[in-house]
Write an enzyme that holds these catalytic residues in place. Sequence first.
Site, short mmCIF file in Angstrom:
data_model
loop_
_atom_site.label_atom_id
_atom_site.label_comp_id
_atom_site.label_asym_id
_atom_site.label_seq_id
_atom_site.Cartn_x
_atom_site.Cartn_y
_atom_site.Cartn_z
CB ILE A 180 -0.98 0.04 1.20
CG1 ILE A 180 -0.22 -0.18 2.51
CG2 ILE A 180 -2.08 -0.98 1.01
CD1 ILE A 180 -1.09 0.03 3.73
N GLY A 181 2.15 1.09 0.00
CA GLY A 181 3.01 2.27 -0.03
C GLY A 181 4.46 1.86 -0.14
CB VAL A 182 7.05 2.12 -2.30
CG1 VAL A 182 8.54 1.83 -2.41
CG2 VAL A 182 6.24 0.94 -2.80
N GLY A 183 8.50 3.51 0.30
CA GLY A 183 9.28 4.68 0.71
C GLY A 183 10.74 4.34 0.76
N GLY A 184 11.54 5.29 1.14
CA GLY A 184 12.97 5.08 1.21
C GLY A 184 13.33 3.97 2.16
N GLY A 229 11.44 1.32 2.83
CA GLY A 229 11.00 0.02 2.35
C GLY A 229 9.53 0.07 1.96
CG ASP A 231 6.76 17.31 9.76
OD1 ASP A 231 6.38 18.33 9.16
OD2 ASP A 231 7.29 16.35 9.18
#
Length: 836
Positions: free
Chosen positions: A514-518, A520, A633
């Site tokens: 459901i998602g990809v990031g730096g 993993g 943030d």
Amino acid sequence: MNCEIQRYILAIIFSCTIIAVHSQSKANATNADSFVLACGATTNATDFDGRKWISDSKIITFKDSLSATAQSQDPSLPSTVPYMTARIFKSEATYKFPVYPKNRHWIRLHFYPSSYENFDSRSSFFSVKANGFTLLNNFSAFITCEALTQAYIIREFTMIKLESGVLDLTFTPSANSFAFINGIEIISMPEIFQAVAMVGFSDKNVHAESYTMQTMLRLNVGGQYIAASNDSGLSRTWYDDSPYIYGAGFGVTTEADKNVTIAYPSQESKYIAPSDVYRTARSMGPNVTVNQNYNLTWIFQVDVNFTYLVRLHFCEFHFDKVNQRAFRIFINNQTAELEADVIAWSGGKGVPIYKDYAIYVNSRTSDYQLWLALHPDVEVKPEFYDSILNGVEIFKLNDSKGNIAGPNPASSSSKSNKSGIITGSVLGSLAGIGLVFGLIAFLIHKNRKDKDELSSSTVGWLPMYGSSRSSETNTTSKSSGSSRISSLGGGLCRHFTLAEIKLGTDNFSEARVIGVGGFGKVYKGFIDGNTKTVAIKRANPSSDQGIREFCNEIELLSKLRHRHLVSLIGACEENNEMILVYDYMANGTLREHLFKNSNFPLSWRQRLGICIGAAKGIHYLHTGAKYTIIHRDVKSTNILLDEKWVAKVSDFGLSKTGQALNQTHVSTIVKGSFGYLDPEYFRRQQLTEKSDVYSFGVVLFEVLCGRPALNPSLPKEQVSLADWAITNHKRSTLQDIVDPHIKEEINLECFKHFTETAVKCLSDHGLDRPSMGDVLWNLENCLQLQSCQGTTQLAANERANDATLLSIEEDNETSNESEVLSLNAAFSRVVDSKGR
Ligand SMILES: *[C@@H]1O[C@H](CO)[C@@H](O)[C@H](O)[C@H]1NC(C)=O
Ligand SMILES: *[C@@H]1O[C@H](CO)[C@@H](O)[C@H](O)[C@H]1NC(C)=O
Ligand SMILES: *[C@@H]1O[C@H](CO)[C@@H](O)[C@H](O)[C@H]1NC(C)=O
Ligand SMILES: *[C@@H]1O[C@H](CO)[C@@H](O)[C@H](O)[C@H]1NC(C)=O
Ligand SMILES: *[C@@H]1O[C@H](CO)[C@@H](O)[C@H](O)[C@H]1NC(C)=O
Ligand SMILES: *[C@@H]1O[C@H](CO)[C@@H](O)[C@H](O)[C@H]1NC(C)=O
Ligand SMILES: *[C@@H]1O[C@H](CO)[C@@H](O)[C@H](O)[C@H]1NC(C)=O
Ligand SMILES: *[C@@H]1O[C@H](CO)[C@@H](O)[C@H](O)[C@H]1NC(C)=O
Ligand SMILES: *[C@@H]1O[C@H](CO)[C@@H](O)[C@H](O)[C@H]1NC(C)=O
Ligand SMILES: *[C@@H]1O[C@H](CO)[C@@H](O)[C@H](O)[C@H]1NC(C)=O
């Protein structure tokens, strides 16, 4: 039957010995000889809790000492008194306190390592001795606070009776250094210690009453923080136990019914612990099978080569018969007690009781840890296979040379080791004080340092929701090598096996991504026999992020729980995999519903509800804990929505400001996300809760206007939503920038109230901004106004206004008006193009 009778007899015997114990500790608890000193203060003053602190200037004058004021005030200080003033010693100096010789005394030392005129606490190392005992040795308050990321620290000791009637407290600076102290408490207390059996020896006793001790830890098990002012007369502070629980076995917390009264067996026993400690407990849970197969375990970090007194507080408030609940107590894997039965000990429901155990901790066998484990004692066949604990205190006893000082935490220069040491010495040397929050702040702060703050994508370690395949900037920190969750404070969050995770994600099926990031990929997964949906984040093996820091961060974050904060459930580290398990947020981020999904726009009421939820989450961070947590943030990508559209703030707990500690090292990089940055923070680099309020104001306008905080494709004056909203507010044209999807729904009163609140949040100066509590209150008001009948809708009013404007002020306003209209048209196009 036989067994019952036997236990009943035992109960009688036990309750007798206990009464005997209590009457032995008949002591003088008057506070006639107590001192509460604000060191270096010129006047007497009261602190935030209304406690009076006496200036030390009239009491004693030292030749080589001076009083000084801290140069900056950290916002996380609970009170300016006694922390903002200090007494500084350039050579050895002694306070002499006349004390009642028949009483034990608490000694509490308060330190706030700031800069005091020419004295930078970074270079302060000193020892503190009291009547032949070494309380602190070559102590650095700066290093200790830095390791804890706390602004201040309190050290608590309990001093034996002093026949001489004088308590000498001597400060000795290390070579070429100076000593400082902000506050001293000397509090008279009854003798609450007596002979204790050594665990693992049938015949060895420790005469605790003749030891001076340091309080390592004081926990209200299954309960909450208890402030010194709510203690039963001895001004102790009690903390939540959940950060210390090992593994997945959290057990359940229970609370006494209101109609149960805590029946202290004697007047003196009230001093042992306040009733709030006894009214809450942790037990194992309802499932007998499960309980038989696990130990309810806490792990505490301690200094080695010392003997510890472990005091366990019990009070049974559900059961009233012997052998309904019987369990075993293990300390450092040795049996401390078989057939522990609280009713048998105490004699009845609601009667508190405590048990002391002594254990020697050496570096060889126990590796700086002290384990406490409870397990049902199946052999005596109790009615329920369960165990219970209400409170724990751990005291470190003086060694044979009169020493009770532990080492300083490793200083921050030895970076590669830092996290490990912190877990060790922090948990170990802590006399409480916001440990968890402090560590969270530290770790996140650290993590955040390594991040590219311009990145508009979801931040580094958080799970990402929805299908946005945003690419994240990699962190720059180096992996600190091999690490094991289990070695980090014993694993404070739930542990999952790789098998469980594989099962829950169809062996990391791509279909579940459901998602990809730096860091993993993030998978939607299931745990607990498919009963719970979770977001599972699997580290990319080539990820640069320091896994050890990562673990620590996670373990601590898992303890911050609130309905409006996203929870971390646990982690798995096996076969070099690093996997994190979070609550699944079915509806993704607020951002994607505002700007990416204009086919199903959120209604105005839904938006208000989400804002209220998020405000509650942030308000909790600011005030819910004793220690202010500044998020740093706040933005629409960090507000997640669950299946019921309940808003949850994620990536929370960023940092309290470290400004006071980092005076000379002023960070030139302001953290946060552009578009949401508090201009005051930007200018002055001083972080307060009001920075979050500013960012939240931007979110409110995103919600109202349905556009992102930053949109570089717009004309210059509109790029920043905050600036654009303020401009429109000044021109009284805010209604023109309202998201067209909600214009028909929004009611005029509500609109006015909402925009007033949002505009106030964007005030240039933090002081002019409302607190998060005020914001919350105002938003709730808005929701009520929106529900009012018979009020004008914004859209209708606007049409009427436009007509008036055009007819009355036609000459002046035409150009402006048309400009605004054309800008609005441009804006609508942007929204549309994003939506399709
Ligand atoms: C308690 O202490 C006060 C003053 O320190 C003393 O006057 C009093 O007699 C003491 N009471 C007992 C019961 O020892
Ligand atoms: C502070 O209070 C103490 C005792 O209450 C008193 O003796 C002392 O004079 C006061 N000092 C100042 C500076 O007011
Ligand atoms: C005191 O501690 C500091 C840092 O922990 C260390 O550098 C210094 O050598 C120590 N001094 C003594 C006298 O032990
Ligand atoms: C003390 O307890 C009362 C009642 O539980 C609570 O309202 C109050 O906030 C507590 N005081 C502090 C300082 O936590
Ligand atoms: C206390 O209240 C509970 C219900 O809230 C009730 O079941 C119990 O019998 C009551 N106990 C006593 C001693 O009144
Ligand atoms: C207790 O837990 C076991 C194993 O998880 C389960 O098989 C059993 O059905 C549970 N028993 C009850 C009474 O819930
Ligand atoms: C603890 O004592 C042992 C044996 O006396 C010694 O070897 C070790 O260095 C000590 N550890 C610490 C941290 O002082
Ligand atoms: C509980 O702890 C004791 C002592 O360490 C150990 O012997 C026992 O095997 C543990 N039981 C379980 C179920 O983990
Ligand atoms: C207690 O036993 C567990 C499991 O066997 C082990 O991991 C742990 O290190 C032991 N703890 C101590 C303090 O010896
Ligand atoms: C500290 O503890 C020891 C026991 O190890 C005891 O004999 C001694 O008198 C205590 N006090 C001092 C000042 O050493």
